[in-house]
Write a protein that holds these residues in place. Structure first.
Motif, PDB file in Angstrom:
ATOM      1  N   ILE A   7      -8.536   4.555 -57.389  1.00  0.00           N
ATOM      2  CA  ILE A   7      -8.351   5.965 -57.055  1.00  0.00           C
ATOM      3  C   ILE A   7      -9.638   6.682 -57.437  1.00  0.00           C
ATOM      4  O   ILE A   7      -9.995   6.711 -58.614  1.00  0.00           O
ATOM      5  CB  ILE A   7      -7.145   6.574 -57.805  1.00  0.00           C
ATOM      6  CG1 ILE A   7      -5.858   5.828 -57.450  1.00  0.00           C
ATOM      7  CG2 ILE A   7      -7.003   8.058 -57.470  1.00  0.00           C
ATOM      8  CD1 ILE A   7      -4.642   6.276 -58.229  1.00  0.00           C
ATOM      9  N   THR A  42      -9.783  13.118 -45.902  1.00  0.00           N
ATOM     10  CA  THR A  42      -9.581  13.862 -47.146  1.00  0.00           C
ATOM     11  C   THR A  42      -8.143  13.751 -47.649  1.00  0.00           C
ATOM     12  O   THR A  42      -7.861  14.078 -48.792  1.00  0.00           O
ATOM     13  CB  THR A  42      -9.912  15.359 -46.965  1.00  0.00           C
ATOM     14  OG1 THR A  42      -9.072  15.902 -45.946  1.00  0.00           O
ATOM     15  CG2 THR A  42     -11.380  15.545 -46.594  1.00  0.00           C
ATOM     16  N   HIS A  43      -7.262  13.306 -46.798  1.00  0.00           N
ATOM     17  CA  HIS A  43      -5.840  13.268 -47.122  1.00  0.00           C
ATOM     18  C   HIS A  43      -5.244  11.975 -46.577  1.00  0.00           C
ATOM     19  O   HIS A  43      -5.378  11.695 -45.393  1.00  0.00           O
ATOM     20  CB  HIS A  43      -5.166  14.482 -46.462  1.00  0.00           C
ATOM     21  CG  HIS A  43      -3.710  14.622 -46.764  1.00  0.00           C
ATOM     22  ND1 HIS A  43      -3.238  15.581 -47.598  1.00  0.00           N
ATOM     23  CD2 HIS A  43      -2.629  13.933 -46.344  1.00  0.00           C
ATOM     24  CE1 HIS A  43      -1.914  15.482 -47.678  1.00  0.00           C
ATOM     25  NE2 HIS A  43      -1.535  14.487 -46.927  1.00  0.00           N
ATOM     26  N   SER A  70     -12.279  11.990 -56.721  1.00  0.00           N
ATOM     27  CA  SER A  70     -12.087  13.138 -55.835  1.00  0.00           C
ATOM     28  C   SER A  70     -10.612  13.518 -55.701  1.00  0.00           C
ATOM     29  O   SER A  70     -10.282  14.642 -55.327  1.00  0.00           O
ATOM     30  CB  SER A  70     -12.658  12.823 -54.449  1.00  0.00           C
ATOM     31  OG  SER A  70     -12.069  11.635 -53.945  1.00  0.00           O
ATOM     32  N   VAL A  71      -9.706  12.602 -56.023  1.00  0.00           N
ATOM     33  CA  VAL A  71      -8.270  12.828 -55.840  1.00  0.00           C
ATOM     34  C   VAL A  71      -7.757  13.806 -56.893  1.00  0.00           C
ATOM     35  O   VAL A  71      -7.993  13.634 -58.085  1.00  0.00           O
ATOM     36  CB  VAL A  71      -7.483  11.502 -55.898  1.00  0.00           C
ATOM     37  CG1 VAL A  71      -5.976  11.748 -55.902  1.00  0.00           C
ATOM     38  CG2 VAL A  71      -7.864  10.597 -54.734  1.00  0.00           C
ATOM     39  N   THR A  72      -7.041  14.844 -56.427  1.00  0.00           N
ATOM     40  CA  THR A  72      -6.446  15.829 -57.328  1.00  0.00           C
ATOM     41  C   THR A  72      -4.918  15.752 -57.355  1.00  0.00           C
ATOM     42  O   THR A  72      -4.289  16.240 -58.281  1.00  0.00           O
ATOM     43  CB  THR A  72      -6.850  17.266 -56.940  1.00  0.00           C
ATOM     44  OG1 THR A  72      -6.395  17.528 -55.618  1.00  0.00           O
ATOM     45  CG2 THR A  72      -8.360  17.455 -57.027  1.00  0.00           C
ATOM     46  N   VAL A  88     -11.351  11.418 -50.276  1.00  0.00           N
ATOM     47  CA  VAL A  88      -9.911  11.712 -50.354  1.00  0.00           C
ATOM     48  C   VAL A  88      -9.595  12.566 -51.576  1.00  0.00           C
ATOM     49  O   VAL A  88     -10.004  12.250 -52.693  1.00  0.00           O
ATOM     50  CB  VAL A  88      -9.081  10.407 -50.374  1.00  0.00           C
ATOM     51  CG1 VAL A  88      -7.604  10.691 -50.650  1.00  0.00           C
ATOM     52  CG2 VAL A  88      -9.245   9.662 -49.061  1.00  0.00           C
ATOM     53  N   THR A  89      -8.847  13.655 -51.354  1.00  0.00           N
ATOM     54  CA  THR A  89      -8.422  14.539 -52.440  1.00  0.00           C
ATOM     55  C   THR A  89      -6.912  14.504 -52.661  1.00  0.00           C
ATOM     56  O   THR A  89      -6.430  14.945 -53.698  1.00  0.00           O
ATOM     57  CB  THR A  89      -8.828  15.999 -52.164  1.00  0.00           C
ATOM     58  OG1 THR A  89      -8.207  16.433 -50.948  1.00  0.00           O
ATOM     59  CG2 THR A  89     -10.337  16.137 -52.051  1.00  0.00           C
ATOM     60  N   HIS A  90      -6.181  13.990 -51.689  1.00  0.00           N
ATOM     61  CA  HIS A  90      -4.716  14.079 -51.733  1.00  0.00           C
ATOM     62  C   HIS A  90      -4.100  12.753 -51.282  1.00  0.00           C
ATOM     63  O   HIS A  90      -4.380  12.288 -50.183  1.00  0.00           O
ATOM     64  CB  HIS A  90      -4.268  15.212 -50.796  1.00  0.00           C
ATOM     65  CG  HIS A  90      -2.822  15.519 -50.847  1.00  0.00           C
ATOM     66  ND1 HIS A  90      -2.308  16.552 -51.581  1.00  0.00           N
ATOM     67  CD2 HIS A  90      -1.760  14.940 -50.242  1.00  0.00           C
ATOM     68  CE1 HIS A  90      -0.998  16.593 -51.425  1.00  0.00           C
ATOM     69  NE2 HIS A  90      -0.644  15.622 -50.625  1.00  0.00           N
ATOM     70  N   ILE A  91      -3.260  12.161 -52.138  1.00  0.00           N
ATOM     71  CA  ILE A  91      -2.464  10.991 -51.769  1.00  0.00           C
ATOM     72  C   ILE A  91      -1.058  11.511 -51.519  1.00  0.00           C
ATOM     73  O   ILE A  91      -0.410  12.032 -52.427  1.00  0.00           O
ATOM     74  CB  ILE A  91      -2.475   9.916 -52.874  1.00  0.00           C
ATOM     75  CG1 ILE A  91      -3.908   9.413 -53.104  1.00  0.00           C
ATOM     76  CG2 ILE A  91      -1.547   8.762 -52.508  1.00  0.00           C
ATOM     77  CD1 ILE A  91      -4.056   8.466 -54.283  1.00  0.00           C
ATOM     78  N   ILE A 103      -1.405  13.300 -56.605  1.00  0.00           N
ATOM     79  CA  ILE A 103      -0.698  12.056 -56.302  1.00  0.00           C
ATOM     80  C   ILE A 103       0.737  12.463 -55.991  1.00  0.00           C
ATOM     81  O   ILE A 103       1.438  12.996 -56.844  1.00  0.00           O
ATOM     82  CB  ILE A 103      -0.761  11.054 -57.477  1.00  0.00           C
ATOM     83  CG1 ILE A 103      -2.218  10.660 -57.756  1.00  0.00           C
ATOM     84  CG2 ILE A 103       0.093   9.825 -57.178  1.00  0.00           C
ATOM     85  CD1 ILE A 103      -2.418   9.800 -58.989  1.00  0.00           C
ATOM     86  N   VAL A 162      -7.460  14.341 -61.199  1.00  0.00           N
ATOM     87  CA  VAL A 162      -6.034  14.496 -60.876  1.00  0.00           C
ATOM     88  C   VAL A 162      -5.394  15.549 -61.775  1.00  0.00           C
ATOM     89  O   VAL A 162      -5.527  15.517 -62.992  1.00  0.00           O
ATOM     90  CB  VAL A 162      -5.281  13.150 -60.999  1.00  0.00           C
ATOM     91  CG1 VAL A 162      -3.775  13.346 -60.873  1.00  0.00           C
ATOM     92  CG2 VAL A 162      -5.774  12.173 -59.944  1.00  0.00           C
TER      93      VAL A 162
END
Length: 165
Positions: free
Chosen positions: A43, A2-3, A46-48, A24-27, A50, A70
């Motif tokens: 990307i 997820t990260h 799901s990613v919120t 993945v929610t977090h880069i 960056i 995001v």
């Protein structure tokens, strides 16, 4: 997963492409820092978040579509992405950090979908050292006045209404 952790792929100079899984929610911070050969990245929606310097000096990256999920683009997230020609920023973004797109000298177009730009925190130097004379800023219909008077976006000489296809 997820990260993607801080500095996970830092200075993987031969890395050319990557598909981030939908989980993945977090880069994290400096995740792809100086991945100079990175040309494409997917990307997922799901990613919120960056993080800080997430794609700093990814000098081969040519375009980036930031998904509708995001909300946060960190400081220096895409700085020195010298080959970056176009970016797409969705309406979901509420924060664009310091020098987030600093020295993206090849930028030809920015498609920004934020309808209430005054409610978004855009740091004044988010787009420093790009070609404000030639980069076209595409904005949503009905927002021209807000963008023309915004302390960051008023620097763009070419502001056009996005044409919906």
């Amino acid at each position: 997963v997820t990260h993607i952790g801080d500095r996970a792929f830092k200075e993987c100079r031969a890395l050319q492409s990557i598909d981030i899984p939908n989980s993945v929610t977090h880069i994290g911070d400096s995740t792809f820092y100086r991945c100079e050969a990175l040309q494409s990245i997917n990307i997922p929606n799901s990613v919120t978040h960056i993080g800080y310097e997430a794609f700093y000096r990814c000098e081969s990256l040519q375009s980036i579509d930031i998904p509708n999920s995001v909300t946060h683009i960190g400081d220096w997230a895409f700085s020195w992405c010298r080959a970056l020609q176009s970016i797409d920023i969705p309406n979901s973004v509420t924060h664009i950090g310091n020098e987030a797109f600093y020295r993206c000298e090849a930028l030809q177009s920015i498609h920004i979908r934020i309808t209430d730009i005054d409610s978004c925190c855009v740091k004044e130097n988010a787009f420093d050292d790009i070609d404000f004379d030639n980069c076209i800023l595409y904005i949503p219909s009905g927002t021209r006045w807000a963008y023309r008077h915004h302390p960051v976006f008023r620097n763009f000489k070419k502001i056009e209404i996005e044409r919906i296809k």
